[in-house]
Enzyme design. Structure first.
Site, short mmCIF file in Angstrom:
data_model
loop_
_atom_site.label_atom_id
_atom_site.label_comp_id
_atom_site.label_asym_id
_atom_site.label_seq_id
_atom_site.Cartn_x
_atom_site.Cartn_y
_atom_site.Cartn_z
N GLY A 127 11.06 75.88 -23.47
CA GLY A 127 11.10 76.29 -22.07
C GLY A 127 12.50 76.67 -21.66
CE1 TYR A 128 16.28 75.37 -24.12
CE2 TYR A 128 17.71 77.04 -25.06
CZ TYR A 128 17.38 75.72 -24.89
OH TYR A 128 18.14 74.75 -25.48
CB SER A 129 13.15 83.10 -21.36
OG SER A 129 14.02 83.36 -22.44
CD GLU A 245 16.04 80.51 -30.34
OE1 GLU A 245 15.09 81.24 -30.07
OE2 GLU A 245 16.79 80.02 -29.48
CG ASN A 385 20.30 91.71 -32.15
OD1 ASN A 385 19.88 90.56 -32.01
ND2 ASN A 385 20.02 92.43 -33.22
CD GLU A 386 21.41 94.98 -26.99
OE1 GLU A 386 20.92 96.00 -27.52
OE2 GLU A 386 20.78 93.90 -26.92
#
Length: 399
Positions: A127-129, A245, A385-386
């Site tokens: 539960g992050y984003s 991760e 990736n940015e």
């Protein structure tokens, strides 16, 4: 770095190969090798087999039930398991929240949660984003208000992977909305998914799969004893977890298996009357991704060495994340290109049932479109990736 295996390491490789040959269920291996969806019960079944063998958590320290293997053994096991068609173990418990519990949890939390992660009794999700907090995770808004010996949690998480199967979720929540900086005032909570007030709603992705969800929290009561570490210090634990991760996302062993599948497909497909693998341009593209994968493998070994020395993954985890995900996408692109128009149709039902005999064209082409579409996400999750390039520029290059 000496890349030649010692006699002991070769003996270990033989032991791994024997175990996989005798214990890996062939129906699961067939699905993995053919790029078909792996079912929840398959993941659980394989985890239980590994647990019985004592190999459920290869990278864990022995004191917590791990194997105590060194970095080379971990590399050998990952490579052999991937080649044999073993599914990747679900990472949210084993490779994400477990290292946080080991490093920052108290003894009671370690004794309560770690054995059930090993056995597969508990399925964890992340539960992050949130809708307004993805790569900019520190802007999260899910609130946790302290009331005595509980927190009352309200908010929403999104892009939650496989939460429909999970019975626990680890969450970042804002416990001090008045903190002077975004990264402050965040706590790390472990939440039972059966708690009243939690709703899981599916998000169907472009490949037609139910892999991700949105999770709603409405006055969810969470015991304070389920908080990891100190209140309002969750960002520290979150960064530690993200390093693990991103290392896991690299997927070197799985990419080596998929590279072999790409070569097989290129040998079977033809262009101008010859195998596609003999076409100079296509052969050059295969060679380039193979070189990139070899370089990634060496970098991954360095990261495994750091982890074996109990050092948290550093900015090199961002390098692994960038290159590993780009290689995964390139492999899916080349497979799509190799089979041409036969890659266009979606065969979701046939793929889920494992029956590819009724599809048009070669059976190996049937899952490629869905796999290609699903792989679009890999350069985004775990921190886009940015964002990883920004981390590298700041922490490695000093820009």
């Amino acid at each position: 770095m000496d890349l030649t295996f010692t006699a002991d390491e070769l003996a270990f490789r033989d032991e791994v190969r024997t175990f996989l040959r005798e214990r890996l269920p062939q129906d699961i291996a067939t699905r993995v090798k053919n790029g078909l969806p792996v079912r929840a019960e398959d993941y659980t079944r394989w985890q239980q087999i590994l647990h019985k063998q004592g190999w459920a958590a290869p990278s864990w320290p022995k004191q917590f039930g791990g194997t105590g293997w060194g970095p080379v053994q971990l590399h050998i096991y990952d490579e052999e398991a991937s080649a044999a068609g073993a599914p990747r173990t679900i990472p949210f418990g084993l490779k994400m929240v477990a290292p946080v519990i080991m490093a920052f949890g108290n003894p009671a939390q370690q004794q309560r949660f770690l054995p059930r992660i090993l056995s597969g009794e508990d399925w964890w999700c992340q539960g992050y984003s949130e809708p307004g907090a993805g790569s900019d995770l520190a802007s999260l808004k899910t609130r946790a208000e302290r009331q005595g010996d509980h927190y009352i949690v309200n908010g929403q998480k999104t892009w939650n992977t496989l939460g429909q199967h999970a019975n626990w979720i680890f969450c970042l929540v804002r416990s001090d909305p008045n903190a002077p900086k975004q990264q402050q005032g965040i706590s790390f909570l472990l939440i039972d998914m059966k708690t009243p007030g939690i709703t899981v709603r599916p998000i169907i992705t472009m490949d037609g799969a139910h892999e991700v969800n949105e999770v709603w929290f409405e006055n969810v009561k969470v015991p304070v004893e389920n908080r990891i570490g100190e209140e309002n210090k969750g960002w520290t634990y979150a960064k530690f977890l993200l390093g693990h991760e991103r290392t896991n996302i690299a997927g070197v062993g799985a990419s080596k298996r998929e590279l072999g599948r790409l070569k097989d497909i290129a040998a079977k497909e033809h262009k101008n009357g010859k195998p596609l693998s003999e076409d100079p341009l296509f052969a050059a593209r295969i060679a380039q991704v193979e070189v990139d994968l070899m370089a990634l493998e060496i970098t991954n070994l360095r990261a495994l060495s750091a982890e074996a020395e109990k050092r948290a993954p550093g900015p090199e985890a961002s390098v692994l994340k960038i290159k590993g995900t780009e290689i995964q996408q390139t492999l899916t692109e080349l497979m799509m290109y190799a089979v041409g128009p036969y890659a266009l149709p979606f065969h979701r039902e046939s793929s889920e049932e494992g029956d590819l005999k009724s599809v048009a064209g070669p059976g190996y082409a049937a899952p490629l479109a869905a796999t290609y579409c699903n792989a679009r996400k890999v350069t985004i999750y775990g921190g886009s990736n940015e964002i990883q390039r920004n981390i590298i520029s700041q922490m490695i290059l000093g820009l």
